[in-house]
Design an enzyme around this catalytic site. Structure first.
Site, mmCIF file in Angstrom:
data_model
loop_
_atom_site.group_PDB
_atom_site.id
_atom_site.type_symbol
_atom_site.label_atom_id
_atom_site.label_comp_id
_atom_site.label_asym_id
_atom_site.label_seq_id
_atom_site.Cartn_x
_atom_site.Cartn_y
_atom_site.Cartn_z
ATOM 1 N N ASP A 3 0.848 -1.195 0.000
ATOM 2 C CA ASP A 3 0.000 0.000 0.000
ATOM 3 C C ASP A 3 0.889 1.254 0.000
ATOM 4 O O ASP A 3 1.870 1.317 0.748
ATOM 5 C CB ASP A 3 -0.866 -0.053 1.267
ATOM 6 C CG ASP A 3 -1.912 1.041 1.324
ATOM 7 O OD1 ASP A 3 -2.737 1.110 0.412
ATOM 8 O OD2 ASP A 3 -1.901 1.817 2.300
ATOM 9 N N GLU A 50 1.421 -0.184 -4.900
ATOM 10 C CA GLU A 50 0.569 0.947 -5.277
ATOM 11 C C GLU A 50 1.459 2.196 -5.319
ATOM 12 O O GLU A 50 1.947 2.641 -4.291
ATOM 13 C CB GLU A 50 -0.545 1.131 -4.250
ATOM 14 C CG GLU A 50 -1.493 2.270 -4.616
ATOM 15 C CD GLU A 50 -2.303 2.797 -3.436
ATOM 16 O OE1 GLU A 50 -3.414 3.257 -3.664
ATOM 17 O OE2 GLU A 50 -1.813 2.765 -2.291
HETATM 18 C C1 GLC Z 1 -4.186 3.333 -0.298
HETATM 19 C C2 GLC Z 1 -5.489 2.582 -0.239
HETATM 20 C C3 GLC Z 1 -6.558 3.486 0.310
HETATM 21 C C4 GLC Z 1 -6.124 3.942 1.689
HETATM 22 C C5 GLC Z 1 -4.756 4.597 1.644
HETATM 23 C C6 GLC Z 1 -4.202 4.788 3.018
HETATM 24 O O1 GLC Z 1 -4.217 4.376 -1.210
HETATM 25 O O2 GLC Z 1 -5.828 2.106 -1.526
HETATM 26 O O3 GLC Z 1 -7.807 2.839 0.379
HETATM 27 O O4 GLC Z 1 -7.079 4.835 2.203
HETATM 28 O O5 GLC Z 1 -3.824 3.788 0.962
HETATM 29 O O6 GLC Z 1 -3.868 3.542 3.591
#
Ligand code: GLC
Length: 490
Positions: free
Chosen positions: A179, A233
């Site tokens: 993440d 991500e």
């Molecule tokens: C990422 C997740 C999102 C979350 C953020 C903070 O972007 O996809 O849902 O709120 O991280 O953890």
């Protein structure tokens, strides 16, 4: 994850996911990516973890996890877990210990400062620094204030987080989605960024040290063999910035999400430039891209396209015909729209409840959800768009996804073929795929009206977004807002 309920309390759980594995296998996917299922105060749908090595009691336990994993593997699929590495919950024991006092042994596990700088948080308005009155300093949070950022420059944090990775890898999982992967390391000098003018620091944070952290994670994953995945991500806008997180020699992330289609409006020029940009930044450098049309953070594809199911289906044909790994967000394969969520039922302070609405499994209300309580209402047309109804109709969106995914398995050119001739002309997007003399053409008409295309003689329709004419010779014209995959007959 919280979409699959087994015990009838209205909250999805691990056993509930287990009950839908045949459905997911039949859809034709290779791997399941589970959003966080760890104990959490749920300030951010589980992205605020209070124990990395356990299952939230309302979602199951470690035994149900192990059972799910073995059932996923039994069906020939893989299981990828969400690894929320940038921050913990403020209720994680590490943070509780860290905030005890300035001399706490875990003080340096998080990022504490006497003075805030001008960095802004994502998800919540205002500063990325939260004042902690008890210990008299500010702590850093790139996202909500209840999500304090870990200090990845502290070697004990690195060791503890690697230990978490090994805990799940030892159980046999197939990889992680890291993440907010580009956020892990911060500027050591905490310099102000006045030029950002309110843009959250999380959207631009890009530190050399993060690459070092990701190489460390990659080493952990590689220690379990070459078939475990490190996906990240990285939500930058520029394709080459995302690609840099694969490492100079591919020694960091195996894959990073590419959100260019998720961000593109319904316009062939936008699609063409997104595809070309990714092709140049990735394929031209020997990297393998990914494609995403929807996820839990953004309005669903159809909702972004003014509710048009035709457009959502055409976009799916385009995405699934591209070179790279496509990710499908639960319910996308049914053509769901966002639910309309009344104020009183909203859970996410950032307004993402609509796209997190429950999947309608059966036709009749409550659509296979036996519980009294549904946190979020169902999406519009849930009876028509239920899994039960769509499974019976080959012309459904589910039928379309199943056909294309089956085609990807059987046609090497669709998985591995070179991407060429990407262009947009008069409202029509075109591209080709080529492998060892086998040629496919993909045509998507963004206009409302039928259009002529450069492809006619010798082409056959393999897939049509509206299902019309599949298997027949291509007439050279394409219906309004339709997309087709064509095969050259030679
Ligand atoms: C990422 C997740 C999102 C979350 C953020 C903070 O972007 O996809 O849902 O709120 O991280 O953890």
């Amino acid at each position: 994850m919280r979409q699959y309920d087994s015990d009838g309390n209205g909250i999805g759980d691990l056993n509930g996911v287990g009950r839908q594995l045949d459905y997911l296998a039949e859809l034709g996917i290779d791997a399941i990516l589970l959003s966080p299922f760890y104990p959490s105060p749920l300030a951010d749908e589980g992205y605020d973890v209070s124990d990395y090595k356990a299952v939230a009691p309302e979602l199951g336990d470690i035994i149900s996890f192990d059972r799910l994993l073995s059932e996923v593997h039994h069906r020939g699929m893989r299981l990828i877990l969400d690894f929320v590495a940038n921050h913990t919950s403020d209720q994680h024991p590490w943070f509780e210990e860290s905030r005890q006092s300035r001399s706490s042994p875990k003080r340096d596990w998080y990022i504490w400062r006497d003075e805030p700088n001008d960095w802004q948080a994502a998800l919540s308005a205002g500063s990325a620094w939260q004042w902690d009155a008890a210990s008299g300093q500010y702590y850093l949070h790139f996202f909500f204030p209840s999500q304090p950022d870990l200090n990845w420059r502290n070697s004990d944090v690195v060791a503890a987080m690697h230990d978490v990775m090994r805990f799940w890898l030892d159980r046999g999982i197939d990889g992680f989605r890291v993440d907010a992967a580009h956020c892990l390391a911060k500027d050591v000098e905490f310099r102000d960024r006045p030029e950002l003018q309110g843009v959250p620091i999380a959207a631009v944070n890009d530190q050399e040290y993060t690459h070092y952290v990701l190489r460390g994670m990659r080493d952990v994953v590689s220690g379990y063999g070459s078939d475990r995945l490190l996906l990240g991500e990285v939500f930058f806008n520029r394709a080459e910035d995302v690609a840099s997180y694969y490492g100079q020699q591919g020694e960091e992330l195996h894959l990073a999400f590419n959100f260019s289609l998720l961000r593109a409006e319904w316009a062939p020029t936008r699609f063409a430039s997104a595809i070309t940009e990714i092709d140049l930044a990735f394929s031209a450098r020997g990297l393998w891209p990914t494609w995403v049309l929807s996820n839990h953070d953004r309005p669903r594809t159809r909702s972004r396209y003014d509710g048009s199911l035709q457009r959502a289906r055409s976009a799916a044909v385009v995405m699934l015909a591209l070179r790279g790994t496509p990710f499908i967000y639960q319910g996308e394969e049914l053509g769901l729209e966002d639910a309309v969520v009344p104020q009183a039922l909203r859970v996410d302070p950032h307004g993402r409840d609509g796209q997190r609405s429950p999947v309608p499994w059966t036709r009749e209300y409550p659509h296979g959800w036996r519980g009294k309580r549904h946190c979020i209402p169902f999406p519009p047309d849930s009876e028509l768009l239920s899994v039960e109804k769509e499974s019976m109709s080959p012309g459904s969106t589910l039928g379309l996804y199943r056909r294309i995914l089956a085609l990807r398995r059987s046609l090497d050119v669709l998985r591995q073929g070179h991407l060429q001739a990407v262009r947009s002309m008069q409202g029509v997007l075109l591209f080709e795929r080529l492998l060892e003399g086998k040629l496919l053409a993909v045509v998507a008409n963004f206009n409302n009206l039928e259009c002529h295309t450069p492809y006619s003689e010798g082409w056959r329709v393999v897939i049509a977004s509206d299902g019309v004419g599949e298997g027949a010779p291509f007439p050279g014209r394409i219906r309004g807002e339709a997309a087709v995959i064509l095969e050259h007959e030679s």
